[in-house]
Design a protein around this motif. Structure first.
Motif, PDB file in Angstrom:
ATOM      1  N   PHE A  32       0.867  -1.183   0.000  1.00 23.01           N
ATOM      2  CA  PHE A  32       0.000   0.000   0.000  1.00 23.01           C
ATOM      3  C   PHE A  32       0.900   1.227   0.000  1.00 23.01           C
ATOM      4  O   PHE A  32       1.656   1.447   0.949  1.00 23.01           O
ATOM      5  N   GLY A  39       9.930   6.120  -2.822  1.00 23.91           N
ATOM      6  CA  GLY A  39      10.296   6.719  -1.541  1.00 23.91           C
ATOM      7  C   GLY A  39      11.057   8.020  -1.682  1.00 23.91           C
ATOM      8  O   GLY A  39      11.190   8.583  -2.770  1.00 23.91           O
ATOM      9  N   GLU A  46      21.433  12.977  -6.778  1.00 22.46           N
ATOM     10  CA  GLU A  46      22.588  12.122  -7.023  1.00 22.46           C
ATOM     11  C   GLU A  46      22.761  11.142  -5.873  1.00 22.46           C
ATOM     12  O   GLU A  46      22.705  11.524  -4.717  1.00 22.46           O
ATOM     13  N   CYS A 110       6.636   0.398   6.574  1.00 24.37           N
ATOM     14  CA  CYS A 110       7.868   1.008   6.011  1.00 24.37           C
ATOM     15  C   CYS A 110       7.540   2.418   5.543  1.00 24.37           C
ATOM     16  O   CYS A 110       7.810   2.765   4.388  1.00 24.37           O
ATOM     17  N   THR A 155      21.738  16.250   3.813  1.00 22.76           N
ATOM     18  CA  THR A 155      20.797  16.660   2.768  1.00 22.76           C
ATOM     19  C   THR A 155      21.077  18.090   2.326  1.00 22.76           C
ATOM     20  O   THR A 155      21.184  18.367   1.127  1.00 22.76           O
ATOM     21  N   THR A 245       0.295   5.679  10.992  1.00 24.50           N
ATOM     22  CA  THR A 245      -0.549   4.491  10.768  1.00 24.50           C
ATOM     23  C   THR A 245      -0.574   3.582  11.994  1.00 24.50           C
ATOM     24  O   THR A 245      -1.433   2.718  12.108  1.00 24.50           O
ATOM     25  N   VAL A 290      19.604   4.143   1.774  1.00 24.78           N
ATOM     26  CA  VAL A 290      18.825   3.260   0.891  1.00 24.78           C
ATOM     27  C   VAL A 290      19.219   1.807   1.122  1.00 24.78           C
ATOM     28  O   VAL A 290      18.359   0.925   1.253  1.00 24.78           O
TER      29      VAL A 290
HETATM   30  P1  FAD Z   1      10.983   6.238   2.433  1.00 25.49           P
HETATM   31  O1  FAD Z   1      11.955   6.283   1.324  1.00 25.49           O
HETATM   32  O2  FAD Z   1      10.687   7.496   3.160  1.00 25.49           O
HETATM   33  O3  FAD Z   1       9.625   5.626   1.848  1.00 25.49           O
HETATM   34  C1  FAD Z   1       8.430   5.590   2.597  1.00 25.49           C
HETATM   35  C2  FAD Z   1       7.262   5.453   1.650  1.00 25.49           C
HETATM   36  O4  FAD Z   1       6.045   5.255   2.403  1.00 25.49           O
HETATM   37  C3  FAD Z   1       7.034   6.690   0.793  1.00 25.49           C
HETATM   38  O5  FAD Z   1       7.009   6.324  -0.574  1.00 25.49           O
HETATM   39  C4  FAD Z   1       5.690   7.248   1.276  1.00 25.49           C
HETATM   40  O6  FAD Z   1       4.927   7.819   0.229  1.00 25.49           O
HETATM   41  C5  FAD Z   1       5.007   5.991   1.826  1.00 25.49           C
HETATM   42  N1  FAD Z   1       4.006   6.274   2.877  1.00 25.49           N
HETATM   43  C6  FAD Z   1       4.174   7.016   3.989  1.00 25.49           C
HETATM   44  N2  FAD Z   1       3.046   7.026   4.742  1.00 25.49           N
HETATM   45  C7  FAD Z   1       2.147   6.278   4.064  1.00 25.49           C
HETATM   46  C8  FAD Z   1       0.799   5.901   4.322  1.00 25.49           C
HETATM   47  N3  FAD Z   1       0.156   6.313   5.435  1.00 25.49           N
HETATM   48  N4  FAD Z   1       0.148   5.119   3.429  1.00 25.49           N
HETATM   49  C9  FAD Z   1       0.782   4.690   2.296  1.00 25.49           C
HETATM   50  N5  FAD Z   1       2.072   5.022   2.003  1.00 25.49           N
HETATM   51  C10 FAD Z   1       2.747   5.786   2.876  1.00 25.49           C
HETATM   52  N6  FAD Z   1      20.440   7.544   1.277  1.00 25.49           N
HETATM   53  C11 FAD Z   1      21.528   6.966   0.720  1.00 25.49           C
HETATM   54  O7  FAD Z   1      21.790   5.778   0.952  1.00 25.49           O
HETATM   55  N7  FAD Z   1      22.330   7.653  -0.127  1.00 25.49           N
HETATM   56  C12 FAD Z   1      22.080   8.928  -0.488  1.00 25.49           C
HETATM   57  O8  FAD Z   1      22.830   9.518  -1.264  1.00 25.49           O
HETATM   58  C13 FAD Z   1      20.933   9.533   0.045  1.00 25.49           C
HETATM   59  N8  FAD Z   1      20.600  10.795  -0.332  1.00 25.49           N
HETATM   60  C14 FAD Z   1      19.433  11.339   0.109  1.00 25.49           C
HETATM   61  C15 FAD Z   1      19.055  12.605  -0.374  1.00 25.49           C
HETATM   62  C16 FAD Z   1      17.867  13.168   0.020  1.00 25.49           C
HETATM   63  C17 FAD Z   1      17.438  14.501  -0.535  1.00 25.49           C
HETATM   64  C18 FAD Z   1      17.045  12.479   0.964  1.00 25.49           C
HETATM   65  C19 FAD Z   1      15.744  13.079   1.395  1.00 25.49           C
HETATM   66  C20 FAD Z   1      17.429  11.248   1.466  1.00 25.49           C
HETATM   67  C21 FAD Z   1      18.626  10.648   1.057  1.00 25.49           C
HETATM   68  N9  FAD Z   1      19.038   9.408   1.512  1.00 25.49           N
HETATM   69  C22 FAD Z   1      20.135   8.802   0.966  1.00 25.49           C
HETATM   70  C23 FAD Z   1      18.241   8.670   2.521  1.00 25.49           C
HETATM   71  C24 FAD Z   1      17.274   7.629   1.844  1.00 25.49           C
HETATM   72  O9  FAD Z   1      16.454   8.248   0.885  1.00 25.49           O
HETATM   73  C25 FAD Z   1      16.375   6.978   2.896  1.00 25.49           C
HETATM   74  O10 FAD Z   1      17.181   6.426   3.891  1.00 25.49           O
HETATM   75  C26 FAD Z   1      15.487   5.870   2.311  1.00 25.49           C
HETATM   76  O11 FAD Z   1      14.693   6.347   1.247  1.00 25.49           O
HETATM   77  C27 FAD Z   1      14.540   5.301   3.378  1.00 25.49           C
HETATM   78  O12 FAD Z   1      13.729   4.342   2.805  1.00 25.49           O
HETATM   79  P2  FAD Z   1      12.336   3.898   3.481  1.00 25.49           P
HETATM   80  O13 FAD Z   1      11.775   2.877   2.556  1.00 25.49           O
HETATM   81  O14 FAD Z   1      12.562   3.552   4.884  1.00 25.49           O
HETATM   82  O15 FAD Z   1      11.426   5.195   3.530  1.00 25.49           O
END
Ligand code: FAD
Ligand code: NAP
Length: 314
Positions: A32, A39, A46, A110, A155, A245, A290
């Motif tokens: 969902f 994300g 980059e 997540c 960031t 949630t 990531v």
């Molecule tokens: P997220 O990526 O935050 O994904 C969560 C998802 O859940 C989102 O798509 C959101 O829409 C969805 N969601 C939230 N609430 C709900 C809900 N109630 N119902 C349905 N869906 C929902 N990491 C690196 O390793 N290297 C990098 O160079 C790097 N650069 C970055 C640059 C920027 C600008 C940012 C912001 C982050 C960077 N990061 C980097 C960190 C990395 O993006 C995160 O650590 C990673 O994306 C986390 O993944 P996640 O799946 O936990 O959460």
């Protein structure tokens, strides 16, 4: 039908959980996701630290193939916002924004984190009219112009570097004189000629006219006020945990969380509630990368497979 596993959120953690859960044998798995899968990394211009991926690659390009790979193994995707996850006996209920519910034997949450606002005057009013939290999305609007970046973490510095390639000048405004960012990123920023460091300085007010932002007023620790005339202000001051949630009707959390609202998990991504797992940036001590979010998703999915197998076959 009761899902074997419901995955809430489709970032690196959710997509990897979906890949491992389906490929590992769970039949009915739905992710969902309220927006496009990928994300928060899709906002990054980059990424150079995802193993095996060399050369300049944007977050969007990195994430593009992930959903298709999951779908190949049977992951279903519902584009919907989940409002709440509750547990009734040993069945979880996924409460969706349209009022409908889906039942599941196991859940992997997540939902990551969201950009924080800095809290100075004019920030909310001018959001989307020159105030932004996404350089990849909005940087191009300021091609050849001057912009300001607020913050002193990874960031802020990475996005300042990105903006410096598009914009004529970047004012990097930080409230202290030391950055939280990785040392090599700090070095790159210091060597970039069109980035001016404005340190020990906090924003007082962003102001503008009918067309949008025209400048930002800042104050240094000596109390001196400076007006920086820019049409764009980018704010990178950290993120809030998306744990909504997990909040129940009585206001309590479904599982244990810490003071910051991060979900308490063990090394296998198990929460304090059986069958409920959390992965990625929302969990305690997350490295917020990531690669680690993807790793968490894989670990959580493998645990969910064992949990469902034991529940349904014992
Ligand atoms: P997220 O990526 O935050 O994904 C969560 C998802 O859940 C989102 O798509 C959101 O829409 C969805 N969601 C939230 N609430 C709900 C809900 N109630 N119902 C349905 N869906 C929902 N990491 C690196 O390793 N290297 C990098 O160079 C790097 N650069 C970055 C640059 C920027 C600008 C940012 C912001 C982050 C960077 N990061 C980097 C960190 C990395 O993006 C995160 O650590 C990673 O994306 C986390 O993944 P996640 O799946 O936990 O959460
Ligand atoms: P962060 O590390 O929490 O940094 C936030 C910055 O904003 C800090 O410098 C903070 O100042 C400042 N700040 C906070 N509130 C403010 C306010 N109200 N007004 C002015 N300034 C304020 O956040 P982030 O940079 O978004 O990073 C989040 C996480 O993702 C981190 O763990 C980071 O390492 C990770 N990340 C990693 C990469 C990478 O590995 N390449 C890239 C991006 C993000 P103080 O320093 O004074 O507290």
């Amino acid at each position: 039908m009761v899902l074997d596993c419901a995955i809430i959120g489709g970032g690196p953690a959710g997509l990897t959980a979906g890949l491992y859960a389906t490929r590992g044998g769970l039949e009915n798995v739905t992710m969902f996701e309220k927006g496009m899968p990928g994300g928060q990394i899709t906002q990054s211009s980059e990424i150079e630290n995802y193993p095996g991926v060399t050369g300049e690659i944007s977050g969007m390009d990195l994430m593009m193939p992930w959903p298709e790979q999951c779908q190949k193994f049977g992951l279903k995707h519902e584009m919907v916002e989940v409002k709440r996850v509750s547990k009734d006996g040993d069945i979880f209920k996924i409460h969706k924004e349209d009022g409908s519910t889906t039942e599941a034997h196991s859940v992997i949450v997540c939902t990551g984190s969201s950009p924080r606002r800095a809290g100075f005057a004019g920030e909310d009013e001018l959001f989307g009219k020159g105030v932004s939290t996404c350089a990849t999305c909005d940087g191009f609007f300021y091609k050849g112009k001057e912009v300001a970046v607020i913050g002193g973490g990874d960031t802020a510095l990475e996005e300042a570097l990105y903006l410096a390639k598009i914009c004529s000048k970047v004012y990097l405004i930080h409230r202290r004189d030391a950055f939280r960012s990785a040392p090599n990123t700090i070095e790159r920023v210091k060597k970039t000629q069109n980035i001016e460091l404005v340190l020990n300085t906090t924003p007082e007010e962003v102001y503008g006219d009918n067309m949008g932002v025209t400048g930002i007023r800042v104050k240094n620790k000596e109390g001196e006020i400076r007006d920086i005339k820019v049409p764009g202000v980018f704010i990178f001051v950290g993120y809030d945990v998306n744990n909504q949630t997990l909040i129940q009707e009585d206001g309590s959390f479904l599982c244990d969380t810490n003071k910051q609202g991060e979900v308490v998990v063990d090394i296998s991504m198990r929460t304090s509630v059986k069958g409920l797992f959390a992965a990625g940036d929302m969990r305690i001590e997350a490295p917020k990368q990531v690669i680690s979010a993807a790793g968490d998703g894989a670990v959580a999915a493998l645990q969910a497979i064992s949990y469902v197998d034991e529940k349904l076959n014992s």
